[in-house]
Design a protein around this motif. Structure first.
Motif, PDB file in Angstrom:
ATOM      1  N   GLN A   1       0.815  -1.216   0.000  1.00 64.13           N
ATOM      2  CA  GLN A   1       0.000   0.000   0.000  1.00 64.13           C
ATOM      3  C   GLN A   1       0.849   1.266   0.000  1.00 64.13           C
ATOM      4  OE1 GLN A   1      -2.891  -1.234  -1.109  1.00 64.13           O
ATOM      5  NE2 GLN A   1      -4.038   0.093   0.280  1.00 64.13           N
ATOM      6  N   ILE A   2       1.921   1.276   0.771  1.00 60.98           N
ATOM      7  CA  ILE A   2       2.792   2.458   0.808  1.00 60.98           C
ATOM      8  C   ILE A   2       3.434   2.676  -0.558  1.00 60.98           C
ATOM      9  CG2 ILE A   2       4.933   3.376   1.797  1.00 60.98           C
ATOM     10  CD1 ILE A   2       4.079   2.083   4.473  1.00 60.98           C
ATOM     11  N   ILE A   3       3.797   1.568  -1.217  1.00 63.39           N
ATOM     12  CA  ILE A   3       4.328   1.695  -2.580  1.00 63.39           C
ATOM     13  C   ILE A   3       3.243   2.208  -3.525  1.00 63.39           C
ATOM     14  CG2 ILE A   3       5.193   0.431  -4.580  1.00 63.39           C
ATOM     15  CD1 ILE A   3       6.580  -1.494  -2.625  1.00 63.39           C
ATOM     16  N   GLY A   4       2.102   1.536  -3.533  1.00 62.10           N
ATOM     17  CA  GLY A   4       1.060   1.842  -4.504  1.00 62.10           C
ATOM     18  C   GLY A   4       0.454   3.222  -4.360  1.00 62.10           C
ATOM     19  N   LEU A   5       0.154   3.614  -3.133  1.00 62.61           N
ATOM     20  CA  LEU A   5      -0.511   4.895  -2.912  1.00 62.61           C
ATOM     21  C   LEU A   5       0.391   6.084  -3.190  1.00 62.61           C
ATOM     22  CD1 LEU A   5      -2.512   4.140   0.369  1.00 62.61           C
ATOM     23  CD2 LEU A   5      -3.451   4.363  -1.951  1.00 62.61           C
TER      24      LEU A   5
ATOM     25  N   ARG B   1      -1.518   3.592 -12.365  1.00 59.44           N
ATOM     26  CA  ARG B   1      -2.079   2.250 -12.233  1.00 59.44           C
ATOM     27  C   ARG B   1      -1.886   1.720 -10.815  1.00 59.44           C
ATOM     28  NH1 ARG B   1      -5.775  -1.575 -13.176  1.00 59.44           N
ATOM     29  NH2 ARG B   1      -4.938  -3.604 -12.591  1.00 59.44           N
ATOM     30  N   SER B   2      -0.701   1.896 -10.260  1.00 65.95           N
ATOM     31  CA  SER B   2      -0.428   1.402  -8.902  1.00 65.95           C
ATOM     32  C   SER B   2      -1.335   2.074  -7.884  1.00 65.95           C
ATOM     33  CB  SER B   2       1.040   1.640  -8.543  1.00 65.95           C
ATOM     34  OG  SER B   2       1.893   0.920  -9.395  1.00 65.95           O
ATOM     35  N   ARG B   3      -1.573   3.362  -8.057  1.00 69.63           N
ATOM     36  CA  ARG B   3      -2.453   4.097  -7.143  1.00 69.63           C
ATOM     37  C   ARG B   3      -3.879   3.562  -7.223  1.00 69.63           C
ATOM     38  NH1 ARG B   3      -2.493   9.983  -8.746  1.00 69.63           N
ATOM     39  NH2 ARG B   3      -0.306   9.768  -8.125  1.00 69.63           N
ATOM     40  N   HIS B   4      -4.348   3.289  -8.425  1.00 75.82           N
ATOM     41  CA  HIS B   4      -5.697   2.747  -8.615  1.00 75.82           C
ATOM     42  C   HIS B   4      -5.844   1.396  -7.912  1.00 75.82           C
ATOM     43  CE1 HIS B   4      -9.394   1.396 -10.584  1.00 75.82           C
ATOM     44  NE2 HIS B   4      -8.742   0.319 -11.003  1.00 75.82           N
TER      45      HIS B   4
END
Length: 405
Positions: free
Chosen positions: A233-237, A243-246
């Motif tokens: 989550q820390i990476i993606g957000l 795309r990672s944020r989504h």
């Protein structure tokens, strides 16, 4: 005469030294209201605590205008007004070894009165995000950080944690040429983690997941799966990749559900008598003494408290940056005193609990630290939570004054 579990097991009588009278003091204790009355000290080789009553709290809102992202928290309320001595002795009738496990220490605190609330600025929030990214990297390079204790995975590192660790290491050392590949791995491993733990796609088109909620999961497994998900989550957000944020946004509901379940399970399991609670530290190295058992219980419980605070902050911080407002998840008790988290042994940990005030407080009670502590007295986790809770001007004044514990 009360007796402790260790003496009862050995058929011995507990001996309590006579209490010493203390001079009146206008200082306030750095144990929470839930444990107001004294600080941890050693009685017959055991750490003691005194449990009182704590008031319930209700929810805050994080609101913002165009210039400031307001994470609104009141600085003080009437609970802080009553003076009490830092040096009060324990009442023998309420003595217990597990001062950090009392049922009232597992309350989630909220506030509704925002009349004294102060905003936390956008710059502070961005610094907090950068700090979380730094802590994630530190876990890879050193094996610990301010919410993952060095001993937590020293004897038992579950597969989900190993996969998250390896994925994070790959992410940290990514290159422009392989970044897309690494982010795809993060997405796939994150989805695998959710599936393995019973989560389901709630809205397939939107890729929003929901916690299945039917599996029985032991306490340590709940903590490890949340740590693994937090890595993704820390990476993606906050990576910046669209795309990672989504994908990470679609995992928020599961993240928040797992954090809530973990804390509820800990409150139920760890607030039981010592003999019942100690089996939960089987995940840690085999203890060789009662003091080491106590230390391991503190490591587990404090890791859960700190993990809940960090996990609970991810969604509000993301939404505050995205839409300038978000709901506050509340606060729980945690240990602020520098040195305890990094203690290298049970002996060192117990010695520090005896010698110094542990500042075991509810998040919203930490305003008293501005009167009773120096910045150097508070560890980096406590400092980060203070920065995200109280007004920057108040913190600036505190950091430029003298005094301390």
């Amino acid at each position: 005469m009360p007796s402790c579990a260790r003496c009862a097991d050995k058929g011995r009588s507990c001996l309590y030294p006579p209490s010493r009278s203390k001079a009146a003091s206008s200082s306030r204790p750095l144990l929470s209201d839930a444990l107001r009355g004294s600080l941890p000290r050693v009685e017959d080789g055991l750490l003691a605590e005194v449990a009182g009553n704590t008031s319930s709290r209700t929810a805050d809102l994080i609101l913002a205008d165009d210039l400031v992202l307001d994470l609104d928290f009141p600085l003080m309320d009437s609970d802080f007004a009553a003076p009490s001595s830092l040096d009060q002795t324990f009442s023998a009738s309420t003595t217990r070894a597990d001062w950090f496990l009392a049922p009232e220490t597992w309350t989630i605190s909220h506030r509704v009165d925002t009349s004294a609330a102060m905003p936390v600025g956008k710059t502070t929030i961005k610094k907090y995000v950068a700090l979380l990214q730094t802590w994630s990297e530190r876990w890879v390079t050193t094996g610990s950080n301010p919410f993952i204790h060095a001993y937590l995975y020293s004897a038992n590192s579950p597969a989900c944690v190993q996969v998250a660790y390896a994925t994070l290491a790959s992410y940290i050392h990514r290159t422009p040429a392989n970044t897309d590949t690494i982010l795809q791995i993060v997405e796939d491993r994150s989805n695998d983690l959710l599936r393995e733990n019973g989560a389901i796609l709630d809205r397939i088109g939107a890729e929003e997941w929901a916690d299945g909620g039917e599996q029985e999961v032991d306490l340590f497994a709940q903590l490890t799966r949340l740590h693994a998900l937090m890595v993704y989550q820390i990476i993606g957000l906050f990576d910046g990749d669209i795309r990672s944020r989504h994908v990470a946004e679609g995992h928020m509901a599961v993240q928040d559900s797992w954090a809530g379940k973990l804390f509820q399970s800990a409150a139920k399991a760890l607030s039981k008598p010592h003999a019942v609670a100690t089996h939960h530290v089987d995940c840690l190295p085999t203890p060789s003494s009662y003091s080491q058992e106590q230390w391991y219980l503190w490591i587990l419980s404090e890791s859960i408290r700190r993990t809940w605070l960090i996990a609970g902050s991810l969604s509000p911080v993301f939404y505050a940056l995205q839409q300038r407002w978000s709901a506050c998840p509340g606060g729980v008790m945690y240990t602020n005193r520098s040195g305890l988290w990094n203690a290298a042994s049970a002996t060192e940990w117990e010695k520090q609990c005896l010698a110094r005030n542990v500042a075991f407080l509810q998040r919203f009670e930490c305003a008293r630290l501005f009167d009773e502590a120096e910045p150097a007295d508070i560890d980096e986790f406590g400092t980060a939570i203070l920065d995200m809770t109280f007004n920057g001007e108040l913190l600036h004044k505190w950091r430029n004054k003298s005094g301390g514990l």
